[in-house]
Write a protein that holds these residues in place. Structure first.
Motif, mmCIF file in Angstrom:
data_model
loop_
_atom_site.group_PDB
_atom_site.id
_atom_site.type_symbol
_atom_site.label_atom_id
_atom_site.label_comp_id
_atom_site.label_asym_id
_atom_site.label_seq_id
_atom_site.Cartn_x
_atom_site.Cartn_y
_atom_site.Cartn_z
ATOM 1 N N LEU A 130 38.479 50.527 32.790
ATOM 2 C CA LEU A 130 37.441 49.592 33.203
ATOM 3 C C LEU A 130 36.464 50.257 34.169
ATOM 4 O O LEU A 130 36.825 51.206 34.879
ATOM 5 C CB LEU A 130 38.069 48.383 33.886
ATOM 6 C CG LEU A 130 39.015 47.525 33.037
ATOM 7 C CD1 LEU A 130 39.739 46.517 33.932
ATOM 8 C CD2 LEU A 130 38.244 46.795 31.951
ATOM 9 N N SER A 135 34.077 46.006 37.022
ATOM 10 C CA SER A 135 35.063 45.129 36.375
ATOM 11 C C SER A 135 36.384 45.133 37.137
ATOM 12 O O SER A 135 37.008 44.082 37.323
ATOM 13 C CB SER A 135 35.285 45.573 34.926
ATOM 14 O OG SER A 135 34.124 45.377 34.158
ATOM 15 N N ASP A 146 36.566 34.775 33.633
ATOM 16 C CA ASP A 146 37.134 35.944 34.305
ATOM 17 C C ASP A 146 38.546 35.679 34.815
ATOM 18 O O ASP A 146 39.321 36.626 35.017
ATOM 19 C CB ASP A 146 36.252 36.361 35.490
ATOM 20 C CG ASP A 146 34.913 36.927 35.054
ATOM 21 O OD1 ASP A 146 34.869 37.520 33.967
ATOM 22 O OD2 ASP A 146 33.925 36.778 35.805
ATOM 23 N N ARG A 187 29.711 50.981 33.071
ATOM 24 C CA ARG A 187 30.027 49.791 32.268
ATOM 25 C C ARG A 187 28.977 49.555 31.195
ATOM 26 O O ARG A 187 29.293 49.112 30.105
ATOM 27 C CB ARG A 187 30.139 48.568 33.184
ATOM 28 C CG ARG A 187 30.556 47.295 32.510
ATOM 29 C CD ARG A 187 30.928 46.252 33.524
ATOM 30 N NE ARG A 187 29.844 45.993 34.458
ATOM 31 C CZ ARG A 187 28.979 44.995 34.328
ATOM 32 N NH1 ARG A 187 29.078 44.169 33.296
ATOM 33 N NH2 ARG A 187 28.032 44.801 35.201
#
Length: 472
Positions: A216, A220, A174, A391
């Motif tokens: 997103l 996220s 990430d 998501r």
């Protein structure tokens, strides 16, 4: 003799029937960009894919070039030279410092000379040639002088930051994604990627853009923004940055997206999944069956060894916050699968050799490929529950675990026993810290109460749920 790659197919690969562009990232930049840059062309046509590739490849190359710049430049580059000179200036004597500064000024002139044109301009003292440097040279020299004066490229310390994190390797992925998002925004807004340029105003602008202008999910956005905030906290603690301008900024969570909206499978969905015909056949169906009748997470199932099956129970590896491996009795409906999969195998053999993991250099879990294939299977047969802006589907592989826990509750199994079976923290100090755990026989009897829906196509009668949030 190995086949030579087809130059016409350079950077093109096929994934799930569609062409995509894939470019390797230099090792030094992987903490910023990941190991590869990948983008789908959205087409099955080779001709259309090649057209898309010719547009995407320059974008990728520009992204890599910007990443080098944000890091401090390639070895031997102008930015790297400026950083090295600045480092030497910190300990140089006055005479050596004067000499080095003079050399830096001469280096600046050399850069401005490259590609410059000279024009004659009149002055009171006569006509003299004047240098007209290129815009690229002016920009390079400006950056060179800023670094010499003390400004630092944003990614210069990033690898040291990532190396010091006490988190799982997969979670470290990430970090480059988050940094890449920030660098892309800086590039789009013509802000030089120096730590000193990230003030409160720009931090707020970046947050507003991330919240309003990206596709997103909220989860996220919050994750990546949190990683940027944590990096700047690290920089500020070490005095690489004067302050952390992100410190008191947060993304407001929209009320429409709730984590508890994800739900168990219904019995009708379980029936459809287990009666369907995935391309992988039993190698996928067996994984689903074990997950359904143990409540185990996907990675724990995929990683099972033959030696993890003794005396009627599975031994699953520790996951999440579990401190140790966990034993779960084998449900009677799994006896055939277990007998078939352990026959003729050694204890150290994989129970699911058909699902190999990624290369040893990858930090992805072994279950990553299964997860992709499972998502495709559920999409093909229509067992999804998706909403715009979410998501992922409200039902996913983790819904097997939710279904199993629901069935145990409806079979009147005690909550502390359910927690022990599925590896959740048991309530209170008495059971959570001092107890040696419930009896194996009691857990075995409880798991046997979980019943699959009919797998012969018979109609399924759904049990009514007390929880309103589960209603359609």
């Amino acid at each position: 003799m190995p086949r030579k790659p087809d130059p016409e197919m350079a950077y093109l690969t096929v994934h799930d029937g569609l062409y995509r562009v894939s470019m390797g990232v230099p090792k030094e930049l992987r903490s910023q960009l990941g190991s590869r840059l990948v983008k789908s062309t959205g087409t099955k046509s080779k001709g259309q894919a090649k057209i898309a590739r010719d547009r995407i490849v320059p974008e990728f190359k520009k992204k890599i070039e910007d990443a080098w710049k944000a890091r401090g430049g390639k070895r031997g580059s102008l930015l790297a030279e400026a950083l090295e000179t600045r480092k030497l200036l910190e300990t140089a004597s006055d005479d050596l410092a004067d000499f080095m500064i003079k050399g830096a000024l001469e280096r600046s002139d050399e850069i401005l000379d490259e590609g410059a044109t000279w024009v004659d301009e009149p002055t009171p003292d006569g006509v003299f040639p004047v240098r007209r440097p290129t815009p690229e040279a002016v920009k390079a020299v400006t950056e060179f002088r800023r670094v010499l004066a003390g400004d630092t490229p944003i990614a210069f310390h990033h690898q040291a930051f990532v190396d010091g994190l006490k988190i799982k390797p997969r979670s470290k992925l990430d970090e480059p994604r988050a940094l890449s998002i920030l660098l892309d925004w800086l590039e789009a807004n013509d802000i030089e990627p120096f730590i000193e340029n990230i003030n409160k105003r720009n931090a707020i602008r970046f947050l507003d853009w991330l919240d309003a202008d990206t596709n997103l999910s909220w989860a996220s956005k919050a994750k990546y923004f949190g990683r940027i905030k944590f990096y700047w906290s690290w920089l500020a603690r070490r005095e690489y940055a004067k302050e952390n301008p992100f410190a008191d900024l947060n993304l407001d969570k929209p009320e429409t997206e709730r984590a508890d909206d994800e739900r168990p499978y219904t019995d009708a969905e379980v029936q459809k999944l287990l009666m369907g015909s995935p391309m992988e056949g039993d190698r996928m169906r067996d994984v689903m069956m074990i997950a359904a009748l143990t409540g185990a997470r996907l990675d724990a199932v995929i990683d099972l060894k033959v030696g993890g099956l003794f005396d009627g129970y599975f031994t699953f590896k520790a996951q999440k916050k579990e401190r140790d491996v966990r034993d779960v009795p084998v449900h009677p409906d799994l006896d055939e699968i277990v007998a078939r999969r352990i026959a003729g195998k050694a204890p150290e053999d994989d129970l699911f050799p058909e699902w190999p993991g990624p290369p040893s250099t990858s930090v992805k879990p072994r279950s990553s490929y299964f997860s992709k294939r499972y998502t495709k299977y559920t999409s093909d047969i229509g067992v999804r529950d998706e909403e715009v802006g979410r998501r992922r589907s409200k039902i996913n592989f983790h819904s097997w675990r939710r279904w199993f826990i629901t069935k145990l509750e409806r079979a009147r199994v005690r909550e502390p026993l359910i927690a022990a079976i599925v590896g959740h923290k048991r309530p209170g100090m008495t059971l959570g810290l001092y107890s040696g755990g419930p009896e194996f026989l009691e857990a075995q009897e409880a798991i046997a109460l979980v019943k699959l829906p009919p797998l012969d196509g018979s109609p399924v009668v759904e049990e009514r749920s007390l929880m309103p949030r589960r209603r359609s």
